[in-house]
Design an enzyme around this catalytic site. Structure first.
Site, PDB file in Angstrom:
ATOM      1  N   GLU A 147      -6.621  38.506  -6.292  1.00  0.00           N
ATOM      2  CA  GLU A 147      -6.142  39.886  -6.115  1.00  0.00           C
ATOM      3  C   GLU A 147      -7.076  40.684  -5.213  1.00  0.00           C
ATOM      4  O   GLU A 147      -7.106  41.906  -5.254  1.00  0.00           O
ATOM      5  CB  GLU A 147      -5.981  40.569  -7.479  1.00  0.00           C
ATOM      6  CG  GLU A 147      -7.271  40.891  -8.223  1.00  0.00           C
ATOM      7  CD  GLU A 147      -7.789  39.767  -9.114  1.00  0.00           C
ATOM      8  OE1 GLU A 147      -7.517  38.584  -8.787  1.00  0.00           O
ATOM      9  OE2 GLU A 147      -8.469  40.053 -10.109  1.00  0.00           O
ATOM     10  N   HIS A 160       3.073  35.774 -14.153  1.00  0.00           N
ATOM     11  CA  HIS A 160       2.577  35.624 -12.777  1.00  0.00           C
ATOM     12  C   HIS A 160       3.591  36.078 -11.735  1.00  0.00           C
ATOM     13  O   HIS A 160       3.213  36.501 -10.636  1.00  0.00           O
ATOM     14  CB  HIS A 160       2.168  34.173 -12.529  1.00  0.00           C
ATOM     15  CG  HIS A 160       0.880  33.837 -13.211  1.00  0.00           C
ATOM     16  ND1 HIS A 160      -0.341  34.100 -12.649  1.00  0.00           N
ATOM     17  CD2 HIS A 160       0.635  33.306 -14.433  1.00  0.00           C
ATOM     18  CE1 HIS A 160      -1.310  33.735 -13.489  1.00  0.00           C
ATOM     19  NE2 HIS A 160      -0.728  33.241 -14.580  1.00  0.00           N
TER      20      HIS A 160
END
Lengths: 104, 283
Positions: B209, B179
């Site tokens: 995203e 991450h």
């Protein structure tokens, strides 16, 4: 009256105070000129500026003069303008400045 | 570093304010009248404005009102610094968008605590409106801004478009590199979008995203060209960890129905994904 008026000013303003006071002397001359011209709007503007800045530099009396000059110009009272502009001039002549460190 | 705009026609006051503000880590801009103040607000988007009332061109009340008409400047903390001490002026000041009101001559100690208070409020506003990872506006801000943009587009009969942007295969990036790598990429994309936007556009992190660009005064075909530039420029960028990255984009123009607008943008993005990614689809 020849006694000095002692005013304590923040030492951080030392660099700017001479110019500031010189500008007020010029204001004195300008106000007299504007009185002759009957230009109360400019007198009011100069009074307004003095009112706003004087105390910030440590000169509460300049703020007071500015306040009355502004009001007198609004009232178009030449007599009162002259009284307060002379008060300002007297104050400037008698000023004795002591630069001191002010608390944060 | 926070940025401050001092707007005052009196040089003596500007000097005084700068003396007291120089102790603090602020970037300072100066305006000598209301018109210059508005130009500098547009150019630099300062965090705090110390605003005089009686100035040439536009007075401080007009300047504040104009700033507050633009949601984009809603985070700016406005402090009137004025010789006007009448309560009517204070009421008007707050009504045109002031956050605080200081009367001249001011006490430097009072100025300092009010500035500190301003910074606290400003930070709270930023936390509520700006995505902490990417620095872009968040969804909350977007929704508020959207209302203003829609109203404005209706009033002035101007087109407004949006571009939804989704990073391709982002899950794979997170799964493969972790991450932290994913976060770095989100930040890079956000920085690009921020720099890419025109003055009137805003870029927001929509979530995960996904990003959204809101383009006022822009019709579909121009939004499509902008989207294509975003796509190709991101494709040519070099990213940390994964080097190369692509995005899919959905473009839609507002046609009078907000819900349908979002559905169209979403569907366009979905089609871009389904038809192979790294594409722009316009609906």
């Amino acid at each position: 009256m020849s006694e000095k008026i002692r005013v304590e000013v923040d030492e951080e303003l030392e660099e700017f105070v001479p110019d500031y006071l010189q500008a007020r002397e010029k204001d004195y001359e300008a106000i007299h000129r504007f009185v002759k011209e009957g230009n109360f709007e400019q007198i009011q503007a100069l009074g307004h500026k003095m009112k706003g800045s004087g105390g910030g530099y440590g000169f509460d009396y300049i703020t007071e003069c500015g306040k009355y000059i502004e009001q007198s110009a609004k009232d178009k009272s030449v007599e009162d303008i002259k009284v307060w502009v002379e008060n300002l001039s007297e104050y400037l002549k008698k000023l004795e400045i002591v630069y001191v460190e002010m608390d944060d | 570093m926070h940025s401050i705009l001092i707007a005052d026609d009196d040089e003596d006051i500007r000097k005084l304010l700068k003396v007291y503000l120089k102790k603090l880590p602020y970037k300072i801009y100066e305006a000598v009248d209301g018109k210059e103040a508005l130009v500098l607000v547009d150019k630099y988007e300062p965090d705090i404005i110390l605003l005089d009332v009686d100035m040439p061109m536009f007075n401080g009340f007009e300047v504040s009102r104009t700033i507050r008409e633009n949601q984009k400047f809603s985070l700016i903390y406005i402090i009137f610094v004025t010789s006007r001490s009448h309560s009517d002026d204070k009421v008007l000041g707050f009504n045109v968008g002031a956050d605080d009101y200081i009367t001249k001559p001011f006490d430097p100690k009072e100025l300092k605590v009010r500035m500190e208070r301003g910074i606290r409020h400003l930070n709270e506003r930023k936390n509520a409106n700006i995505d902490s990872l990417t620095g872009l506006y968040n969804r909350y801000f977007f929704n508020v801004y959207l209302v203003q943009i829609i109203e404005s587009s209706k009033r002035y009969k101007q087109k407004v478009s949006m571009i939804l942007i989704d990073i391709d295969f982002f899950k794979k990036v997170n799964d493969t590199y972790g991450h932290s790598a994913g976060d770095k990429i989100l930040v890079e994309v956000a920085l690009f979008l921020k720099g890419f936007c025109r003055k009137t556009d805003i870029a927001c992190r929509w979530g995960g995203e996904e990003f959204v660009l809101l383009l006022p005064n822009t019709e579909n075909k121009d939004a499509a060209k902008i989207a294509e530039r975003v796509r190709s420029e991101i494709e040519s960028m070099k990213f940390p960890v994964i080097e190369k990255l692509t995005v899919s984009l959905g473009v839609a123009e507002f046609q009078g129905d907000e819900e349908l607008w979002f559905q169209n943008a979403d569907l366009a993005l979905y089609n871009a994904k389904e038809s192979g990614r790294n594409k722009v689809i316009v609906l």
